[in-house]
Design a protein around this motif. Structure first.
Motif, PDB file in Angstrom:
ATOM      1  N   GLY A 272      14.301  18.987  -6.840  1.00 13.13           N
ATOM      2  CA  GLY A 272      14.399  17.936  -5.837  1.00 13.13           C
ATOM      3  C   GLY A 272      13.745  18.330  -4.524  1.00 13.13           C
ATOM      4  N   LYS A 273      13.918  19.588  -4.133  1.00  7.68           N
ATOM      5  CA  LYS A 273      13.277  20.076  -2.908  1.00  7.68           C
ATOM      6  C   LYS A 273      11.760  20.062  -3.057  1.00  7.68           C
ATOM      7  CE  LYS A 273      17.164  22.889  -1.471  1.00  7.68           C
ATOM      8  NZ  LYS A 273      17.751  24.229  -1.387  1.00  7.68           N
ATOM      9  N   ALA A 274      11.273  20.474  -4.230  1.00 12.06           N
ATOM     10  CA  ALA A 274       9.824  20.446  -4.474  1.00 12.06           C
ATOM     11  C   ALA A 274       9.302  19.009  -4.439  1.00 12.06           C
ATOM     12  CB  ALA A 274       9.500  21.096  -5.817  1.00 12.06           C
ATOM     13  N   PHE A 275      10.053  18.083  -5.016  1.00 10.57           N
ATOM     14  CA  PHE A 275       9.689  16.664  -4.998  1.00 10.57           C
ATOM     15  C   PHE A 275       9.563  16.172  -3.556  1.00 10.57           C
ATOM     16  CE2 PHE A 275      10.937  12.241  -4.625  1.00 10.57           C
ATOM     17  CZ  PHE A 275      10.150  11.611  -5.570  1.00 10.57           C
ATOM     18  N   MET A 276      10.544  16.501  -2.723  1.00 14.77           N
ATOM     19  CA  MET A 276      10.536  16.040  -1.338  1.00 14.77           C
ATOM     20  C   MET A 276       9.424  16.720  -0.531  1.00 14.77           C
ATOM     21  SD  MET A 276      12.613  13.629  -1.411  1.00 14.77           S
ATOM     22  CE  MET A 276      12.743  13.166   0.308  1.00 14.77           C
ATOM     23  N   GLU A 277       9.072  17.955  -0.887  1.00 11.07           N
ATOM     24  CA  GLU A 277       7.947  18.615  -0.230  1.00 11.07           C
ATOM     25  C   GLU A 277       6.638  17.902  -0.574  1.00 11.07           C
ATOM     26  OE1 GLU A 277       8.198  22.766  -1.275  1.00 11.07           O
ATOM     27  OE2 GLU A 277      10.080  22.991  -0.171  1.00 11.07           O
ATOM     28  N   ARG A 278       6.496  17.467  -1.834  1.00 12.69           N
ATOM     29  CA  ARG A 278       5.301  16.691  -2.215  1.00 12.69           C
ATOM     30  C   ARG A 278       5.281  15.363  -1.454  1.00 12.69           C
ATOM     31  NH1 ARG A 278       6.890  17.358  -7.501  1.00 12.69           N
ATOM     32  NH2 ARG A 278       6.768  15.127  -7.893  1.00 12.69           N
ATOM     33  N   ALA A 279       6.437  14.766  -1.271  1.00 12.40           N
ATOM     34  CA  ALA A 279       6.514  13.513  -0.522  1.00 12.40           C
ATOM     35  C   ALA A 279       6.068  13.723   0.923  1.00 12.40           C
ATOM     36  CB  ALA A 279       7.936  12.946  -0.566  1.00 12.40           C
TER      37      ALA A 279
ATOM     38  N   GLU B 262       0.823  -1.208   0.000  1.00 13.85           N
ATOM     39  CA  GLU B 262       0.000   0.000   0.000  1.00 13.85           C
ATOM     40  C   GLU B 262       0.859   1.261   0.000  1.00 13.85           C
ATOM     41  OE1 GLU B 262      -3.036   2.588  -0.319  1.00 13.85           O
ATOM     42  OE2 GLU B 262      -3.090   0.425  -0.654  1.00 13.85           O
ATOM     43  N   LEU B 263       1.930   1.261   0.799  1.00 15.99           N
ATOM     44  CA  LEU B 263       2.806   2.432   0.844  1.00 15.99           C
ATOM     45  C   LEU B 263       3.512   2.651  -0.493  1.00 15.99           C
ATOM     46  CD1 LEU B 263       4.287   2.043   4.429  1.00 15.99           C
ATOM     47  CD2 LEU B 263       2.565   3.694   3.659  1.00 15.99           C
ATOM     48  N   VAL B 264       3.943   1.581  -1.138  1.00 20.05           N
ATOM     49  CA  VAL B 264       4.585   1.697  -2.449  1.00 20.05           C
ATOM     50  C   VAL B 264       3.584   2.222  -3.475  1.00 20.05           C
ATOM     51  CG1 VAL B 264       5.594   0.383  -4.367  1.00 20.05           C
ATOM     52  CG2 VAL B 264       6.376  -0.027  -2.031  1.00 20.05           C
ATOM     53  N   ALA B 265       2.369   1.700  -3.455  1.00 22.49           N
ATOM     54  CA  ALA B 265       1.343   2.144  -4.402  1.00 22.49           C
ATOM     55  C   ALA B 265       1.028   3.625  -4.207  1.00 22.49           C
ATOM     56  CB  ALA B 265       0.081   1.299  -4.252  1.00 22.49           C
ATOM     57  N   ARG B 266       0.909   4.068  -2.945  1.00 26.56           N
ATOM     58  CA  ARG B 266       0.624   5.478  -2.664  1.00 26.56           C
ATOM     59  C   ARG B 266       1.757   6.354  -3.164  1.00 26.56           C
ATOM     60  NH1 ARG B 266      -3.445   6.853   0.328  1.00 26.56           N
ATOM     61  NH2 ARG B 266      -2.490   8.762   1.079  1.00 26.56           N
ATOM     62  N   ARG B 267       3.000   5.917  -2.945  1.00 28.94           N
ATOM     63  CA  ARG B 267       4.144   6.699  -3.396  1.00 28.94           C
ATOM     64  C   ARG B 267       4.172   6.800  -4.916  1.00 28.94           C
ATOM     65  NH1 ARG B 267       8.759   4.536  -4.588  1.00 28.94           N
ATOM     66  NH2 ARG B 267      10.053   6.045  -5.583  1.00 28.94           N
ATOM     67  N   ASN B 268       3.867   5.720  -5.583  1.00 27.80           N
ATOM     68  CA  ASN B 268       3.863   5.716  -7.053  1.00 27.80           C
ATOM     69  C   ASN B 268       2.779   6.628  -7.618  1.00 27.80           C
ATOM     70  OD1 ASN B 268       6.034   3.996  -7.220  1.00 27.80           O
ATOM     71  ND2 ASN B 268       4.769   2.164  -7.365  1.00 27.80           N
TER      72      ASN B 268
END
Length: 147
Positions: free
Chosen positions: A98-105, A19-25
Motif C-alpha cells: 500500500g505504501k508503494a502504491f501511494m508512492e507511485r500515486a 483527464e485526472l481519472v484517466a491518468r490515475r487509471n
C-alpha cells in the motif's frame, strides 16, 4: 455569487475530472476505486486508524467503508490488527504494498503538476493553484454546512 458561464465552468470541471481519472487509471495496475483510494490516502496521512475514525474523516457509512477495506485487504494494500485501546476493534494501516502504491500515486501527481506547469507561465501557475483551492472551498462549503 453570479454565475454567467455556468455551462463553460461545468464543462471545464468535467474535462479536468475525466483527464485526472484517466491518468490515475493508467498509472495503477490495481483496480482501486476513488473511494478505496480515499481510504488509502487518509491512512497515508494519518497512519493507523479505527474504522469509526476513517468513516468520520471520509464522510462514508460504515458498511461502505467495510466493503472498501475488505477489497483493499484482498489486494494486499492494507493490514489490519487489533486496536491497542479496544482489542475488539480492528485498526487499519497501509501495508508495504500500500505504501508503494501511494508512492507511485505521488510520483504521478508530481508528473501531472510538471506537465501542467509546462503549459503555463509562473503567474498562471499561481493563479491556477489559488483558483483550485478556491474551487475546493466552494465544493466543501456544502459538506461543511457553510452554504
Amino acid at each position: 455569487m453570479e454565475t454567467k458561464n455556468l455551462d463553460e465552468l461545468e464543462g471545464a470541471l468535467s474535462l479536468l475530472q475525466c483527464e485526472l481519472v484517466a491518468r490515475r487509471n493508467r498509472f495503477t495496475p490495481e483496480t482501486v476505486t476513488w473511494a478505496q483510494y480515499d481510504v488509502l490516502d487518509v491512512l497515508r496521512i494519518e497512519g493507523a486508524l479505527r474504522p469509526s475514525v476513517m468513516s468520520e474523516r471520509l464522510g462514508v457509512a460504515r458498511p461502505q467503508l467495510s466493503k472498501a477495506l475488505r477489497v483493499l485487504k484482498d489486494l494486499g494494500l492494507v493490514d489490519q490488527f487489533p486496536d491497542e485501546e479496544d482489542r475488539r476493534v480492528q485498526a487499519t494501516t497501509l501495508s508495504a504494498h500500500g505504501k508503494a502504491f501511494m508512492e507511485r500515486a505521488a510520483l504521478q501527481r508530481r508528473d501531472a503538476a510538471q506537465r501542467v506547469a509546462s503549459a503555463m507561465t509562473p503567474a498562471e501557475q499561481a493563479m491556477f493553484a489559488e483558483l483550485c483551492r478556491k474551487a475546493v472551498r466552494g465544493l466543501q462549503a456544502e459538506v461543511n454546512g457553510n452554504d
